[in-house]
Design a protein around this motif. Structure first.
Motif, PDB file in Angstrom:
ATOM      1  N   MET A  64       0.846  -1.195   0.000  1.00 47.95           N
ATOM      2  CA  MET A  64       0.000   0.000   0.000  1.00 47.95           C
ATOM      3  C   MET A  64       0.881   1.244   0.000  1.00 47.95           C
ATOM      4  SD  MET A  64      -2.920   1.011   2.780  1.00 47.95           S
ATOM      5  CE  MET A  64      -3.908   2.482   2.560  1.00 47.95           C
ATOM      6  N   ALA A  65       0.657   2.162  -0.930  1.00 45.85           N
ATOM      7  CA  ALA A  65       1.478   3.350  -1.043  1.00 45.85           C
ATOM      8  C   ALA A  65       1.221   4.292   0.126  1.00 45.85           C
ATOM      9  CB  ALA A  65       1.173   4.061  -2.365  1.00 45.85           C
ATOM     10  N   ASP A  66       2.274   5.024   0.515  1.00 45.37           N
ATOM     11  CA  ASP A  66       2.102   6.018   1.561  1.00 45.37           C
ATOM     12  C   ASP A  66       1.206   7.145   1.063  1.00 45.37           C
ATOM     13  OD1 ASP A  66       3.691   4.608   3.194  1.00 45.37           O
ATOM     14  OD2 ASP A  66       5.486   5.836   2.913  1.00 45.37           O
ATOM     15  N   HIS A  67       0.402   7.676   1.946  1.00 46.91           N
ATOM     16  CA  HIS A  67      -0.441   8.811   1.599  1.00 46.91           C
ATOM     17  C   HIS A  67       0.339  10.099   1.783  1.00 46.91           C
ATOM     18  CE1 HIS A  67      -4.483   6.842   1.299  1.00 46.91           C
ATOM     19  NE2 HIS A  67      -3.808   5.902   1.913  1.00 46.91           N
ATOM     20  N   PRO A  68       0.242  11.023   0.857  1.00 44.52           N
ATOM     21  CA  PRO A  68       0.918  12.305   1.035  1.00 44.52           C
ATOM     22  C   PRO A  68       0.305  13.069   2.196  1.00 44.52           C
ATOM     23  CG  PRO A  68      -0.586  12.395  -0.834  1.00 44.52           C
ATOM     24  CD  PRO A  68      -0.531  10.963  -0.411  1.00 44.52           C
ATOM     25  N   THR A  69       1.102  13.906   2.841  1.00 47.00           N
ATOM     26  CA  THR A  69       0.599  14.698   3.948  1.00 47.00           C
ATOM     27  C   THR A  69      -0.447  15.682   3.446  1.00 47.00           C
ATOM     28  OG1 THR A  69       2.708  14.529   5.078  1.00 47.00           O
ATOM     29  CG2 THR A  69       1.235  16.283   5.783  1.00 47.00           C
ATOM     30  N   ASN A  70      -1.574  15.714   4.095  1.00 45.31           N
ATOM     31  CA  ASN A  70      -2.635  16.648   3.758  1.00 45.31           C
ATOM     32  C   ASN A  70      -2.493  17.854   4.675  1.00 45.31           C
ATOM     33  OD1 ASN A  70      -4.967  18.088   3.301  1.00 45.31           O
ATOM     34  ND2 ASN A  70      -6.323  16.288   3.343  1.00 45.31           N
ATOM     35  N   GLU A  71      -1.926  18.944   4.140  1.00 44.76           N
ATOM     36  CA  GLU A  71      -1.629  20.086   4.983  1.00 44.76           C
ATOM     37  C   GLU A  71      -2.886  20.741   5.539  1.00 44.76           C
ATOM     38  OE1 GLU A  71       0.903  22.681   2.846  1.00 44.76           O
ATOM     39  OE2 GLU A  71       2.577  21.260   2.746  1.00 44.76           O
ATOM     40  N   SER A  72      -4.034  20.521   4.906  1.00 40.17           N
ATOM     41  CA  SER A  72      -5.272  21.134   5.381  1.00 40.17           C
ATOM     42  C   SER A  72      -5.888  20.342   6.527  1.00 40.17           C
ATOM     43  CB  SER A  72      -6.285  21.244   4.231  1.00 40.17           C
ATOM     44  OG  SER A  72      -6.669  19.945   3.791  1.00 40.17           O
ATOM     45  N   LEU A  73      -5.373  19.131   6.767  1.00 39.18           N
ATOM     46  CA  LEU A  73      -5.900  18.277   7.826  1.00 39.18           C
ATOM     47  C   LEU A  73      -5.081  18.517   9.091  1.00 39.18           C
ATOM     48  CD1 LEU A  73      -8.088  16.033   8.116  1.00 39.18           C
ATOM     49  CD2 LEU A  73      -6.244  14.386   7.785  1.00 39.18           C
ATOM     50  N   THR A  74      -5.728  19.055  10.115  1.00 36.05           N
ATOM     51  CA  THR A  74      -5.030  19.376  11.356  1.00 36.05           C
ATOM     52  C   THR A  74      -5.831  18.902  12.555  1.00 36.05           C
ATOM     53  OG1 THR A  74      -6.060  21.564  11.480  1.00 36.05           O
ATOM     54  CG2 THR A  74      -3.907  21.409  10.362  1.00 36.05           C
TER      55      THR A  74
ATOM     56  N   THR B  94      -4.958  -4.057   4.281  1.00 35.94           N
ATOM     57  CA  THR B  94      -3.964  -4.862   3.576  1.00 35.94           C
ATOM     58  C   THR B  94      -2.940  -5.465   4.525  1.00 35.94           C
ATOM     59  OG1 THR B  94      -2.729  -2.827   3.141  1.00 35.94           O
ATOM     60  CG2 THR B  94      -4.194  -3.613   1.406  1.00 35.94           C
ATOM     61  N   THR B  95      -2.511  -4.711   5.529  1.00 36.94           N
ATOM     62  CA  THR B  95      -1.431  -5.198   6.388  1.00 36.94           C
ATOM     63  C   THR B  95      -1.893  -6.228   7.406  1.00 36.94           C
ATOM     64  OG1 THR B  95      -1.730  -3.351   7.930  1.00 36.94           O
ATOM     65  CG2 THR B  95      -0.152  -3.037   6.127  1.00 36.94           C
ATOM     66  N   ALA B  96      -3.183  -6.214   7.764  1.00 32.05           N
ATOM     67  CA  ALA B  96      -3.665  -7.176   8.765  1.00 32.05           C
ATOM     68  C   ALA B  96      -3.847  -8.574   8.187  1.00 32.05           C
ATOM     69  CB  ALA B  96      -4.979  -6.702   9.380  1.00 32.05           C
ATOM     70  N   GLY B  97      -4.033  -8.659   6.878  1.00 33.86           N
ATOM     71  CA  GLY B  97      -4.255  -9.967   6.272  1.00 33.86           C
ATOM     72  C   GLY B  97      -5.658 -10.496   6.559  1.00 33.86           C
ATOM     73  N   ALA B  98      -5.946 -11.644   6.009  1.00 30.92           N
ATOM     74  CA  ALA B  98      -7.255 -12.256   6.204  1.00 30.92           C
ATOM     75  C   ALA B  98      -7.331 -12.932   7.566  1.00 30.92           C
ATOM     76  CB  ALA B  98      -7.517 -13.280   5.097  1.00 30.92           C
ATOM     77  N   LEU B  99      -8.550 -13.088   8.058  1.00 27.22           N
ATOM     78  CA  LEU B  99      -8.775 -13.795   9.316  1.00 27.22           C
ATOM     79  C   LEU B  99      -8.228 -15.211   9.206  1.00 27.22           C
ATOM     80  CD1 LEU B  99     -10.154 -13.863  12.147  1.00 27.22           C
ATOM     81  CD2 LEU B  99     -12.202 -14.697  10.982  1.00 27.22           C
ATOM     82  N   LYS B 100      -7.349 -15.582  10.119  1.00 24.91           N
ATOM     83  CA  LYS B 100      -6.700 -16.878  10.093  1.00 24.91           C
ATOM     84  C   LYS B 100      -7.646 -17.972  10.588  1.00 24.91           C
ATOM     85  CE  LYS B 100      -3.322 -20.014  10.392  1.00 24.91           C
ATOM     86  NZ  LYS B 100      -2.695 -20.654   9.220  1.00 24.91           N
TER      87      LYS B 100
ATOM     88  N   ALA C 126     -14.837  -1.547  14.151  1.00 21.75           N
ATOM     89  CA  ALA C 126     -13.384  -1.480  14.014  1.00 21.75           C
ATOM     90  C   ALA C 126     -13.001  -0.789  12.707  1.00 21.75           C
ATOM     91  CB  ALA C 126     -12.785  -2.880  14.076  1.00 21.75           C
ATOM     92  N   SER C 127     -13.730  -1.085  11.627  1.00 21.11           N
ATOM     93  CA  SER C 127     -13.434  -0.467  10.337  1.00 21.11           C
ATOM     94  C   SER C 127     -13.679   1.041  10.366  1.00 21.11           C
ATOM     95  CB  SER C 127     -14.286  -1.110   9.241  1.00 21.11           C
ATOM     96  OG  SER C 127     -13.928  -2.462   9.052  1.00 21.11           O
ATOM     97  N   GLU C 128     -14.656   1.480  11.140  1.00 25.37           N
ATOM     98  CA  GLU C 128     -14.968   2.909  11.233  1.00 25.37           C
ATOM     99  C   GLU C 128     -13.841   3.708  11.878  1.00 25.37           C
ATOM    100  OE1 GLU C 128     -18.768   3.937  12.890  1.00 25.37           O
ATOM    101  OE2 GLU C 128     -19.727   2.176  12.019  1.00 25.37           O
ATOM    102  N   ILE C 129     -12.961   3.049  12.607  1.00 21.74           N
ATOM    103  CA  ILE C 129     -11.844   3.743  13.268  1.00 21.74           C
ATOM    104  C   ILE C 129     -10.499   3.308  12.693  1.00 21.74           C
ATOM    105  CG2 ILE C 129     -13.102   4.210  15.405  1.00 21.74           C
ATOM    106  CD1 ILE C 129     -11.745   1.714  16.615  1.00 21.74           C
ATOM    107  N   GLY C 130     -10.542   2.673  11.513  1.00 14.63           N
ATOM    108  CA  GLY C 130      -9.313   2.343  10.809  1.00 14.63           C
ATOM    109  C   GLY C 130      -8.624   1.068  11.239  1.00 14.63           C
ATOM    110  N   MET C 131      -9.326   0.208  12.009  1.00 11.91           N
ATOM    111  CA  MET C 131      -8.663  -0.982  12.545  1.00 11.91           C
ATOM    112  C   MET C 131      -9.021  -2.273  11.799  1.00 11.91           C
ATOM    113  SD  MET C 131      -6.713   0.315  14.719  1.00 11.91           S
ATOM    114  CE  MET C 131      -6.083  -1.094  15.598  1.00 11.91           C
ATOM    115  N   HIS C 132      -9.915  -2.214  10.857  1.00  7.91           N
ATOM    116  CA  HIS C 132     -10.213  -3.302   9.930  1.00  7.91           C
ATOM    117  C   HIS C 132     -11.044  -4.424  10.544  1.00  7.91           C
ATOM    118  CE1 HIS C 132      -9.996  -6.075   6.623  1.00  7.91           C
ATOM    119  NE2 HIS C 132      -9.189  -6.906   7.262  1.00  7.91           N
TER     120      HIS C 132
END
Length: 397
Positions: A1-11, A176-182, A302-308
């Motif tokens: 997964m590519a890095d996201h560029p810094t969003n300067e308007s997001l503070t 992507t980094t968490a992988g599928a449920l084992k 979990a998905s709503e807070i970015g944890m998948h």
């Protein structure tokens, strides 16, 4: 997964954070002293099969004469998984996860009938740009834990990571980094159970290695925890006593204006408590049903807070580390200091392997006792590191 560029308007709006640095913090205080059932519930949740903490017949024949609590138990006698001192100030649209913990212990064991009291201070923060959520706030605070006699039990310093939940959801790093449920085969589960059993039989009697016989490079026995599941996460959650209905009250700090007792940190919709309603219906502040802990047992939340997907508790991972060291150190040893950094969560379906190595011997330490320094690393079944820690353990001389 590519890095996201810094969003300067997001503070992050830190206007309610900055002025609180150095201020004492309020929070929850347990009503009653702990008992043997509380201790047994804790070690059961952490799968810490040390008979000193649950087996009456075994414990009464040790030098302690009765069941005592493990050193990790101090966090179970605090409010909010021990993070209240760092989670201060409102940031709208935020969520929070643990980034690490540091603990110091002073040699007084917690026993049934003890009650702990906490002094909490918010000590500082920094902001960094992360791949996970862009602008991210790292907050720290200190808690001093004393018992009803005023004995100093421990000091703890967690690092809380606060971020904009919607930004983390949009980036979806863990998709992507968490992988599928084992899904584990029966043969794999048998192998896991063998590692688990070998570990808890490695020092069940509580013998302590002597400082002189331990060598740099010595490996501690390997431990495994898991597979993690909704059932195990729920068991862990309920072992933190404050999560039991009616177990605590809110406590302010005399002389401190707005000492941050139970304010809303700025959770997104569906992640806050109804404190007033909970006076009648305690489920309205029960984190297994509502509130910020829902993502630990609910994939959608979990998905709503970015944890998948469902994931474990940071305070639990730090406790695994403490228990792992204390078990090796035996009845005459003591974990003096543990500093853990959390590299990633323990997801549902994963297992956690724990391995340690002696990296230094310190004959004359700042504690006035001989210590061994031990590196501990926790990995999942794919070899991905989720926790690293550096620890100092006292051994008989």
């Amino acid at each position: 997964m590519a890095d996201h560029p810094t969003n300067e308007s997001l503070t992050l709006d830190l206007s309610d954070i900055e002025w609180r640095v150095g201020q004492q913090v309020g929070g929850g205080q347990l009503w009653e002293p702990c008992n043997k059932t509380d201790i047994r519930r804790w070690v059961m949740a952490l799968d810490y099969v040390n008979p000193l903490h649950w087996d009456q017949r075994f414990a009464q024949n040790t030098k302690f004469g009765d069941i005592i609590a493990p050193q990790s138990f101090a966090v179970a006698l605090d409010y909010g998984h021990g993070n209240n001192q760092a989670c201060v100030g409102r940031i709208d649209g935020q969520h929070m996860i643990f980034g690490g913990e540091e603990w110091w212990w002073y040699g007084t064991h917690v026993r049934p009938g003890d009650q702990l009291f906490q002094e909490r201070i918010f000590t500082g923060y920094k902001v960094a740009d992360t791949r996970f959520a862009g602008p991210t706030l790292f907050q720290r605070g200190d808690t001093i834990h004393r018992n009803q006699r005023g004995d100093l039990i421990a000091r703890s310093t967690p690092t809380c990571i606060r971020y904009l939940a919607k930004e983390a959801e949009k980036r979806g790093m863990y998709q992507t980094t968490a992988g599928a449920l084992k899904h584990w085969t029966n043969a794999e589960l048998i192998e896991i159970e063998q590692v688990r059993r070998d570990w808890f039989l490695s020092n069940r009697e509580g013998k302590s290695p002597h400082f002189e016989e331990v060598q740099v490079g010595d490996k501690l026995p390997r431990r495994v925890v898991g597979p993690h599941s909704i059932a195990s996460f729920t068991t862990e959650y309920r072992a933190f006593i404050f999560n039991i209905w009616g177990s605590f009250y809110w406590k302010t700090v005399e002389g401190v204006k707005d000492c941050w007792v139970n304010q809303d940190m700025g959770w997104i919709e569906g992640f806050s408590f109804d404190e007033e309603g909970a006076m009648i219906d305690p489920r309205l502040r029960d984190g297994l049903y509502v509130g910020p802990s829902r993502g630990h047992i609910d994939d959608t939340k979990a998905s709503e807070i970015g944890m998948h997907r469902a994931y474990g508790y940071g305070a639990t991972m730090a406790a695994w580390n403490t228990d792992y060291l204390a078990f090796w150190a035996g009845h005459d040893g003591l974990v003096r200091h543990a500093k853990s950094e959390f590299r990633g969560p323990a997801f549902e379906g994963d297992v956690t392997y724990i391995e340690g190595e002696v990296i230094e011997k310190i004959e004359k330490s700042e504690w006035g006792v001989p210590l061994v320094r031990i590196n501990v690393r926790m990995t999942n079944q794919d070899g991905k590191t989720i926790v690293t820690s550096v620890n100092e353990v006292e051994l008989p001389y």
